[in-house]
Enzyme design. Structure first.
Site, PDB file in Angstrom:
ATOM      1  N   ASN A   7       0.873  -1.171   0.000  1.00 12.96           N
ATOM      2  CA  ASN A   7       0.000   0.000   0.000  1.00 12.96           C
ATOM      3  C   ASN A   7       0.915   1.228   0.000  1.00 12.96           C
ATOM      4  O   ASN A   7       1.528   1.538   1.019  1.00 12.96           O
ATOM      5  CB  ASN A   7      -0.883  -0.037   1.259  1.00 12.96           C
ATOM      6  CG  ASN A   7      -1.700   1.225   1.421  1.00 12.96           C
ATOM      7  OD1 ASN A   7      -1.781   2.050   0.512  1.00 12.96           O
ATOM      8  ND2 ASN A   7      -2.304   1.380   2.594  1.00 12.96           N
ATOM      9  N   GLU A  26      -6.589   4.324   7.919  1.00 10.91           N
ATOM     10  CA  GLU A  26      -6.442   5.766   7.671  1.00 10.91           C
ATOM     11  C   GLU A  26      -7.702   6.335   7.025  1.00 10.91           C
ATOM     12  O   GLU A  26      -8.095   7.473   7.305  1.00 10.91           O
ATOM     13  CB  GLU A  26      -5.193   6.015   6.801  1.00 10.91           C
ATOM     14  CG  GLU A  26      -3.926   5.788   7.621  1.00 10.91           C
ATOM     15  CD  GLU A  26      -2.742   5.252   6.830  1.00 10.91           C
ATOM     16  OE1 GLU A  26      -2.716   5.383   5.599  1.00 10.91           O
ATOM     17  OE2 GLU A  26      -1.827   4.687   7.472  1.00 10.91           O
ATOM     18  N   LYS A  65       0.162   4.298  -0.253  1.00 10.63           N
ATOM     19  CA  LYS A  65      -0.429   5.484   0.377  1.00 10.63           C
ATOM     20  C   LYS A  65      -0.191   6.731  -0.513  1.00 10.63           C
ATOM     21  O   LYS A  65      -0.168   6.607  -1.723  1.00 10.63           O
ATOM     22  CB  LYS A  65       0.106   5.650   1.802  1.00 10.63           C
ATOM     23  CG  LYS A  65      -0.080   4.352   2.605  1.00 10.63           C
ATOM     24  CD  LYS A  65       0.180   4.477   4.076  1.00 10.63           C
ATOM     25  CE  LYS A  65      -0.032   3.113   4.725  1.00 10.63           C
ATOM     26  NZ  LYS A  65       0.119   3.130   6.175  1.00 10.63           N
ATOM     27  N   HIS A 124      -9.218   0.798   4.886  1.00 14.01           N
ATOM     28  CA  HIS A 124      -7.937   0.996   5.574  1.00 14.01           C
ATOM     29  C   HIS A 124      -8.149   1.900   6.790  1.00 14.01           C
ATOM     30  O   HIS A 124      -8.961   2.829   6.744  1.00 14.01           O
ATOM     31  CB  HIS A 124      -6.912   1.608   4.614  1.00 14.01           C
ATOM     32  CG  HIS A 124      -5.542   1.600   5.202  1.00 14.01           C
ATOM     33  ND1 HIS A 124      -5.122   2.576   6.083  1.00 14.01           N
ATOM     34  CD2 HIS A 124      -4.524   0.718   5.089  1.00 14.01           C
ATOM     35  CE1 HIS A 124      -3.888   2.292   6.475  1.00 14.01           C
ATOM     36  NE2 HIS A 124      -3.502   1.172   5.881  1.00 14.01           N
ATOM     37  N   GLU A 138      -5.336  -5.433  10.409  1.00 13.56           N
ATOM     38  CA  GLU A 138      -4.282  -4.458  10.679  1.00 13.56           C
ATOM     39  C   GLU A 138      -4.568  -3.762  12.004  1.00 13.56           C
ATOM     40  O   GLU A 138      -5.348  -2.794  12.041  1.00 13.56           O
ATOM     41  CB  GLU A 138      -4.230  -3.411   9.565  1.00 13.56           C
ATOM     42  CG  GLU A 138      -3.915  -3.991   8.206  1.00 13.56           C
ATOM     43  CD  GLU A 138      -3.364  -2.933   7.269  1.00 13.56           C
ATOM     44  OE1 GLU A 138      -2.205  -3.062   6.871  1.00 13.56           O
ATOM     45  OE2 GLU A 138      -4.085  -1.969   6.976  1.00 13.56           O
ATOM     46  N   SER A 184       3.601  -2.651  10.271  1.00  8.46           N
ATOM     47  CA  SER A 184       5.049  -2.703  10.462  1.00  8.46           C
ATOM     48  C   SER A 184       5.685  -4.045  10.093  1.00  8.46           C
ATOM     49  O   SER A 184       6.626  -4.495  10.751  1.00  8.46           O
ATOM     50  CB  SER A 184       5.406  -2.305  11.896  1.00  8.46           C
ATOM     51  OG  SER A 184       4.949  -0.985  12.173  1.00  8.46           O
ATOM     52  N   GLY A 233       2.522   1.812  10.863  1.00  8.93           N
ATOM     53  CA  GLY A 233       3.436   2.948  10.747  1.00  8.93           C
ATOM     54  C   GLY A 233       4.124   3.318  12.048  1.00  8.93           C
ATOM     55  O   GLY A 233       4.728   4.374  12.161  1.00  8.93           O
TER      56      GLY A 233
HETATM   57  P1  PGA Z   1       3.051  -0.097   7.745  1.00  9.06           P
HETATM   58  O1  PGA Z   1       1.591   0.144   7.109  1.00  9.06           O
HETATM   59  O2  PGA Z   1       3.568  -1.358   7.115  1.00  9.06           O
HETATM   60  O3  PGA Z   1       3.834   1.116   7.354  1.00  9.06           O
HETATM   61  O4  PGA Z   1       2.856  -0.238   9.210  1.00  9.06           O
HETATM   62  C1  PGA Z   1       0.704  -0.915   6.926  1.00  9.06           C
HETATM   63  C2  PGA Z   1      -0.561  -0.413   6.284  1.00  9.06           C
HETATM   64  O5  PGA Z   1      -0.954   0.738   6.536  1.00  9.06           O
HETATM   65  O6  PGA Z   1      -1.200  -1.139   5.509  1.00  9.06           O
END
Ligand code: PGA
Length: 249
Positions: free
Chosen positions: A9, A96, A11, A94, A166, A212, A172
Site C-alpha cells: 500500500n 487511515e 499510500k 484501511h 491491521e 510494520s 506505521g
Molecule cells: P506499515 O503500514 O507497514 O507502514 O505499518 C501498513 C498499512 O498501513 O497497511
C-alpha cells in the site's frame, strides 16, 4: 489451497516518475516469490502502473473508491473508472480511511457491494485500536467490523474477498503484533467466517496481516498457519524490502 499475497500500500507516496522507477526495480527483483504481488499506487499513477506491470505477474490495486456508480461527487473515483483502466482489485476500509476520512462500517458495506457488483476483488481492512486491546476488547471490535462491513455479502462473493487484519497500533509505528498475536486473531477471524459462511469459504480465505511488517519479521509472521500474507506500508516503498518480505514465503 489458499493463496498467499504480499500487497504494498503505497499510500500518498511517489510521483509518476518515482512510481515507474519503483515498479521497474520490483519487476527486476521479483524472481521466485511464492506469493501474488500486489501494488497499490495513488489514483493518478494507476494507469501507468498497469501499463508497466503488464504481463509481469504483478497486480495493481486501488487504495480506495467511491460507492456510487458515478455522478456529482467532486474528487471521487468510481469502480467502472478503475476496471476500465485494468484495475480490478481495491483496498477498502484501511484504518487511515476510517480515521481521517470518517469511513464507517455502513459506508464500507456499500463500497464493498459496489466493488463486488463490478466483479472487483476487495482487500477489506479492519483492526482494533490500542485502547481496544488494552481493554481486552479487540476480538469484539474486529467481530463487529466484519459483521457490519462485510457479513451481508453472498456466499458466492467470498471468492473476491481478501481480508487484511491491521491492528491500528501497529500501523506505521514500528510496533508489530507478535507472530502469536497475529495468529491468535487470524484464527479467531477464520473461525468467525466459518461460523457464518461455513468451512469451505473460511478455509479458502486469504487473511493478510498488516502493521510494520519488514524483511526482519515477515518470515516468522508468515509461518503462522492462519497468516496468508501481508499488507505492507512503509517497507513496500523500497523494492528490495518488498521483495525480501515476499520471499518470507
Ligand atoms: P506499515 O503500514 O507497514 O507502514 O505499518 C501498513 C498499512 O498501513 O497497511
Amino acid at each position: 489451497m489458499r493463496k498467499n499475497i504480499v500487497a504494498g500500500n503505497w499510500k500518498m507516496h511517489k510521483t509518476q516518475k518515482e512510481t515507474v522507477a519503483l515498479l521497474e526495480e520490483i519487476i527486476a527483483q521479483q524472481t521466485n516469490t511464492n506469493a501474488e504481488l500486489i501494488v497499490a499506487p495513488t489514483f493518478v499513477n494507476l494507469a501507468k502502473a498497469v501499463e508497466i506491470t503488464q504481463g509481469k505477474g504483478i497486480t495493481v490495486a486501488a487504495q480506495n473508491m467511491h460507492q456510487a456508480e458515478g455522478g456529482a461527487f467532486t474528487g471521487e473515483i468510481a469502480a467502472s473508472m478503475l476496471t476500465d483502466i485494468g484495475v480490478n482489485t481495491v483496498i477498502l476500509g484501511h484504518s487511515e480511511r476510517r480515521a481521517y476520512f470518517h469511513e464507517s462500517d455502513a459506508l464500507l458495506a456499500s463500497k464493498v457491494d459496489t466493488a463486488l457488483k463490478h466483479d472487483m476483488r476487495v482487500i477489506f481492512c479492519f483492526g482494533e485500536e490500542l485502547k481496544d486491546r488494552q481493554n481486552d476488547n479487540h476480538f469484539n471490535v474486529v467481530e463487529y467490523q466484519l459483521r457490519d462491513g462485510l457479513f451481508h455479502i453472498d456466499k458466492k462473493d467470498w471468492t473476491n474477498i481478501v481480508l487484511a487484519y491491521e491492528p491500528v497500533w501497529a500501523i506505521g509505528t514500528g510496533e508489530t503484533a507478535s507472530p502469536d498475536q497475529a495468529q491468535e486473531m487470524h484464527k479467531f477471524i477464520r473461525t468467525l467466517v466459518e461460523k457464518v459462511y461455513g468451512f469451505d469459504i473460511a478455509d479458502a480465505l486469504t487473511i493478510l496481516y498488516g502493521g510494520s511488517v519488514k524483511p526482519e519479521n515477515a518470515k516468522e509472521i508468515f509461518s503462522k498457519p492462519d497468516v496468508d500474507g501481508g499488507l505492507i506500508g512503509g517497507a513496500a516503498l523500497k523494492a528490495a524490502d518488498f521483495i525480501a518480505i515476499a520471499k518470507g514465503f
